[in-house]
Design a protein around this motif. Structure first.
Motif, PDB file in Angstrom:
ATOM      1  N   ASN A 198     -12.218   6.236  -4.488  1.00 60.42           N
ATOM      2  CA  ASN A 198     -11.649   6.543  -3.175  1.00 60.42           C
ATOM      3  C   ASN A 198     -11.491   8.046  -2.976  1.00 60.42           C
ATOM      4  N   GLN A 199     -11.219   8.769  -4.061  1.00 60.06           N
ATOM      5  CA  GLN A 199     -11.014  10.217  -3.983  1.00 60.06           C
ATOM      6  C   GLN A 199     -12.314  11.009  -4.041  1.00 60.06           C
ATOM      7  N   PHE A 256      -7.835  -1.985  -2.574  1.00 63.44           N
ATOM      8  CA  PHE A 256      -8.222  -0.594  -2.820  1.00 63.44           C
ATOM      9  C   PHE A 256      -9.265  -0.117  -1.806  1.00 63.44           C
ATOM     10  N   SER A 267      -8.946   3.093   1.270  1.00 62.92           N
ATOM     11  CA  SER A 267      -9.911   4.135   0.892  1.00 62.92           C
ATOM     12  C   SER A 267      -9.914   5.331   1.846  1.00 62.92           C
ATOM     13  N   CYS A 287      -9.469   4.148  -7.788  1.00 59.88           N
ATOM     14  CA  CYS A 287      -8.786   5.290  -7.166  1.00 59.88           C
ATOM     15  C   CYS A 287      -9.670   6.530  -7.183  1.00 59.88           C
ATOM     16  N   THR A 310      -3.918   6.292  -1.819  1.00 56.82           N
ATOM     17  CA  THR A 310      -4.644   6.257  -3.094  1.00 56.82           C
ATOM     18  C   THR A 310      -3.949   7.114  -4.137  1.00 56.82           C
ATOM     19  N   TYR A 342       0.817  -1.209   0.000  1.00 58.96           N
ATOM     20  CA  TYR A 342       0.000   0.000   0.000  1.00 58.96           C
ATOM     21  C   TYR A 342       0.856   1.267   0.000  1.00 58.96           C
TER      22      TYR A 342
END
Length: 557
Positions: A466-467, A423, A427, A463, A433, A321
């Motif tokens: 997550n953003q 992923f 998060s 990604c 991320t 990660y």
């Protein structure tokens, strides 16, 4: 119903089986007396002390405490065999698995001697006259059957052994089911050792309900014809009750909950934190806590190195990660050398980490990723007669390096990270991320096939999600779906993109669209890599939305 067994005869006391426990204590059994030397309560108390030793990393001392009475006490026999089975499942050594199976068989024989000779709870009058010892013998016998089945699936690959294991599972299930019904209808049964009896039943019924509930509805309907049924919430509640009580099965209930929350759902809730407290900060709990404690888990004991492997695995992903490829490679290398569980997976991950390094950067130990990728298929193994899905996936991906001029994988570490739900794990850490997005953008600059570009789109979509950039994420997933007819090899990308798109729709309140996509994934896509994992996610999402047929049916035992 309790007279059902797997038709294995008891050994002749004049000619003991070589698989019997070996000690010099003479076994004396009587219907009215639990042990020739100890009462039921005394045996349970001593077994609790042995378990405390085990949980505090005194493994040899725990076995030494149990060993003298394994021929005369069903609980000493069961717990002793359980510890050996745990060791066998961690070492994955054939000799350890065989020894654990023989030991558990002997424990079952000890339990059988305390069971009522005539039909048990299926016969009401007989059930009314069951003694406390006989009730405990039933739950211990059921547990032996269940654990022997697990070893059978782990050890043997032929269909006959698989059927025998299935029979053991069904016999165990029927015993637990009748015991559960009997105990609920006899609230007056409150002996001094009743808490351990209830704990054993909670473990058995909880384990069956939870496990069966995870099967897709079509498989569960078939199992229901054989008398099986499952209710996830009910199973979890029983396991929680068993784990929070002070009884011999607290550890087993807690471990099953840990496996469910950490490996099956990746949801670390408050209930899990409560379970961790039960384990008294022994090495088992250290392996499941925060990153900072993984190394402490390795330092806590040296007797069972296999506990270290659990920490190595988690540390490997922690460094993944953080994109610390060489450190992640180091732990994958340790696993490849020390653990027998999945050498194909470990070697694949070693190669994958090396492939993420710049071309001109020196490789640790002088290893070469191409050579490692080519070795992956040689480590293929089978568990319960089948190769683990992750190994099959790794072997298939490694084929690209078989040719004289290998076709480079774009981001193999991030692809496997997705398969292990990585992923979602990052998060809540924006910087992690962002790092993954940077790696994907760099990979995107190279000339890749449609398959590889679609993989990058899928991972970029995760990604973006997550953003919080949901529209961008949706566009990425749709790009994969629109390329379906052009994909040549990685057919798993489309159904997984549909699942991710449906989960995105759920987050955006587009419930009907999500349901439509989930059913499309479930019905239209078959025979792709890691299909069972994807179907499990579809089933879980539909169950959450109450959209799967039969969701409202009562499937509780």
């Amino acid at each position: 119903m309790f007279s059902v067994s797997d038709a294995e005869s008891l050994p002749d006391s004049r000619n003991p089986s070589p698989h019997r426990f070996t000690d010099n204590t003479e076994s004396i059994f009587d219907d009215a007396v639990y042990s020739s030397q100890m009462t039921l309560k005394e045996c349970l108390d001593e077994c609790m002390e042995a378990l405390d030793l085990f949980l505090n990393n005194h493994f040899s001392e725990s076995l030494e405490r149990l060993r003298p009475r394994v021929n005369e006490s069903m609980y000493h026999a069961l717990i002793y065999a359980t510890v050996l089975e745990m060791q066998a499942m961690m070492t994955f050594q054939p000799d350890d698995i065989s020894n654990a199976g023989n030991t558990m068989k002997s424990a079952q024989e000890v339990c059988q001697r305390f069971r009522r000779k005539s039909p048990g709870l299926a016969n009401k009058s007989a059930g009314e006259s069951l003694t406390e010892v006989q009730l405990h013998a039933e739950v211990c016998y059921a547990e032996c059957q269940l654990q022997r089945a697990a070893l059978t699936f782990l050890q043997d690959e032929n269909m006959v052994s698989f059927i025998k294991g299935g029979i053991k599972v069904r016999n165990s299930y029927l015993i637990y089911k009748d015991l559960h019904t009997f105990i609920k209808s006899h609230n007056c049964l409150k002996g001094s050792s009743h808490v351990h009896l209830e704990g054993g039943i909670s473990f058995g019924i909880g384990a069956f309900n939870l496990t069966l509930s995870l099967f897709p509805p079509r498989i569960l309907k078939v199992l229901e014809f054989a008398g099986f049924s499952g209710d996830k919430e009910y199973g979890l509640s029983l396991l929680h009750d068993g784990a929070t009580g002070v009884n011999l099965r607290s550890m087993l209930c807690a471990l099953l909950l840990l496996c469910y929350y950490t490996f099956l759902t990746f949801i670390l809730g408050m209930s899990l934190l409560h379970v961790l407290n039960i384990l008294a900060f022994g090495v088992i709990s250290l392996c499941y806590q925060a990153i900072a404690l993984f190394e402490d888990g390795c330092k806590a004991q040296q007797a069972w190195k296999q506990f270290h492997h659990m920490c190595y695995w988690e540390l490997m992903w922690c460094f993944t990660y953080k994109r610390a490829w060489k450190m992640a490679y180091f732990y994958a290398d340790l696993l490849s050398q020390e653990s027998r569980w999945s050498k194909a997976m470990y070697v694949y991950m070693k190669a994958a980490y090396l492939s993420m390094l710049p071309k001109d950067e020196a490789r640790p130990f002088g290893e070469d990723e191409v050579d490692l990728f080519r070795q992956v298929p040689t480590f293929k193994q089978k568990i319960a007669g089948k190769s683990p899905p992750t190994e099959k996936f790794a072997i298939r991906k490694a084929r690209r390096y078989k040719a004289p001029h290998p076709v480079k994988l774009p981001v193999p570490v991030l692809e496997m990270m997705y398969m292990w739900n990585g992923f979602s794990m990052i998060s809540k850490r924006p910087e992690l991320t962002e790092g993954m997005m940077q790696t994907l953008v760099e990979a995107e600059q190279n000339q890749y096939s449609v398959d590889d570009r679609c993989l990058i789109h899928l991972l970029k979509g995760l990604c973006f999600k997550n953003q919080g950039l949901l529209q961008a994420a949706e566009e990425c997933f749709n790009k994969v779906c629109s390329s379906e007819k052009k994909i040549k090899f990685d057919h798993y990308l489309v159904p997984n993109s549909l699942v991710e798109l449906s989960l995105l729709y759920i987050d955006r309140g587009r419930r009907d669209e999500a349901i439509k996509l989930l059913h499309k994934t479930k019905q239209n896509y078959k025979d792709y890599s890691m299909e069972s994992r994807t179907q499990f996610r579809v089933h879980a999402a539909l169950a959450k939305l109450k959209a799967d047929p039969g969701d409202d049916e009562d499937t509780r035992l």
